[in-house]
Design a protein around this motif. Sequence first.
Motif, PDB file in Angstrom:
ATOM      1  N   TYR A   1       0.843  -1.197   0.000  1.00 33.07           N
ATOM      2  CA  TYR A   1       0.000   0.000   0.000  1.00 33.07           C
ATOM      3  C   TYR A   1       0.880   1.251   0.000  1.00 33.07           C
TER       4      TYR A   1
ATOM      5  N   ILE B   1     -10.075   0.384  -5.258  1.00 29.27           N
ATOM      6  CA  ILE B   1     -10.712  -0.107  -4.039  1.00 29.27           C
ATOM      7  C   ILE B   1     -12.225  -0.090  -4.221  1.00 29.27           C
TER       8      ILE B   1
ATOM      9  N   SER C   1     -17.529  -0.195  -0.002  1.00 27.85           N
ATOM     10  CA  SER C   1     -18.055  -1.354   0.709  1.00 27.85           C
ATOM     11  C   SER C   1     -19.565  -1.340   0.896  1.00 27.85           C
TER      12      SER C   1
ATOM     13  N   GLN D   1     -15.325  -2.421   5.861  1.00 31.20           N
ATOM     14  CA  GLN D   1     -15.590  -1.027   5.500  1.00 31.20           C
ATOM     15  C   GLN D   1     -14.315  -0.355   4.982  1.00 31.20           C
ATOM     16  N   THR D   2     -14.424   0.315   3.846  1.00 30.22           N
ATOM     17  CA  THR D   2     -13.248   0.870   3.165  1.00 30.22           C
ATOM     18  C   THR D   2     -13.145   2.388   3.241  1.00 30.22           C
TER      19      THR D   2
ATOM     20  N   ILE E   1      -9.839   3.822   4.510  1.00 29.83           N
ATOM     21  CA  ILE E   1      -8.747   3.558   3.563  1.00 29.83           C
ATOM     22  C   ILE E   1      -8.820   4.566   2.417  1.00 29.83           C
TER      23      ILE E   1
ATOM     24  N   PHE F   1      -7.577  -3.536  -4.071  1.00 32.81           N
ATOM     25  CA  PHE F   1      -8.205  -4.128  -2.895  1.00 32.81           C
ATOM     26  C   PHE F   1      -9.485  -4.791  -3.373  1.00 32.81           C
TER      27      PHE F   1
ATOM     28  N   LEU G   1      -9.725  -7.930   1.300  1.00 34.28           N
ATOM     29  CA  LEU G   1     -10.050  -7.482   2.653  1.00 34.28           C
ATOM     30  C   LEU G   1     -11.178  -8.371   3.172  1.00 34.28           C
TER      31      LEU G   1
END
Length: 162
Positions: A7, A15, A18, A24-25, A28, A95, A135
């Motif tokens: 990363y 990504i 979510s 939960q993103t 990020i 991701f 994830l």
Amino acid sequence: VIDHPKYRESKRIAIFLSMPDEVQTEEIIKDIFKQGKECFIPRYRPQSNHMDMLKLSSVEDISSLALTSWNILQPSDDDNAREEALAGGGLDLIFMPGLGFDKKGNRLGRGKGYYDTYLERCMKHPRGKPYTIALAFREQICESVPVTENDVPIDEILYEDC
């Protein structure tokens, strides 16, 4: 995640936004922008297995996205102003979501093959296949998940206490 070496070294990151039952993103995504990295999110094409990764301009940009019939936020079909990752510099890192994973890197998605098809397209890009990190919740790690010859293994799965 934000301390992960892949990363930290990545500049162009895809990504997922979510859903309630996924890791939960949002934090990020905020960090991607805070670090000055480029952020790309999926746009799924219904009635196909085609997906593009389109560039977000900011965290606030998420509020301008359309909600699909699957309750996923994504750029609308007529939004052609955004950069598609493979039309530009490719991606360093993706991701990935999933329903189940095994420790051999196999992933069980939602059945349409969007990510596997997209990874096949990535392999044809001059930059090649990006590093992939799933994830997951610990409960999603299985002894094995069913795979077909079209499934592309994930490089790494991150979950609590992994």
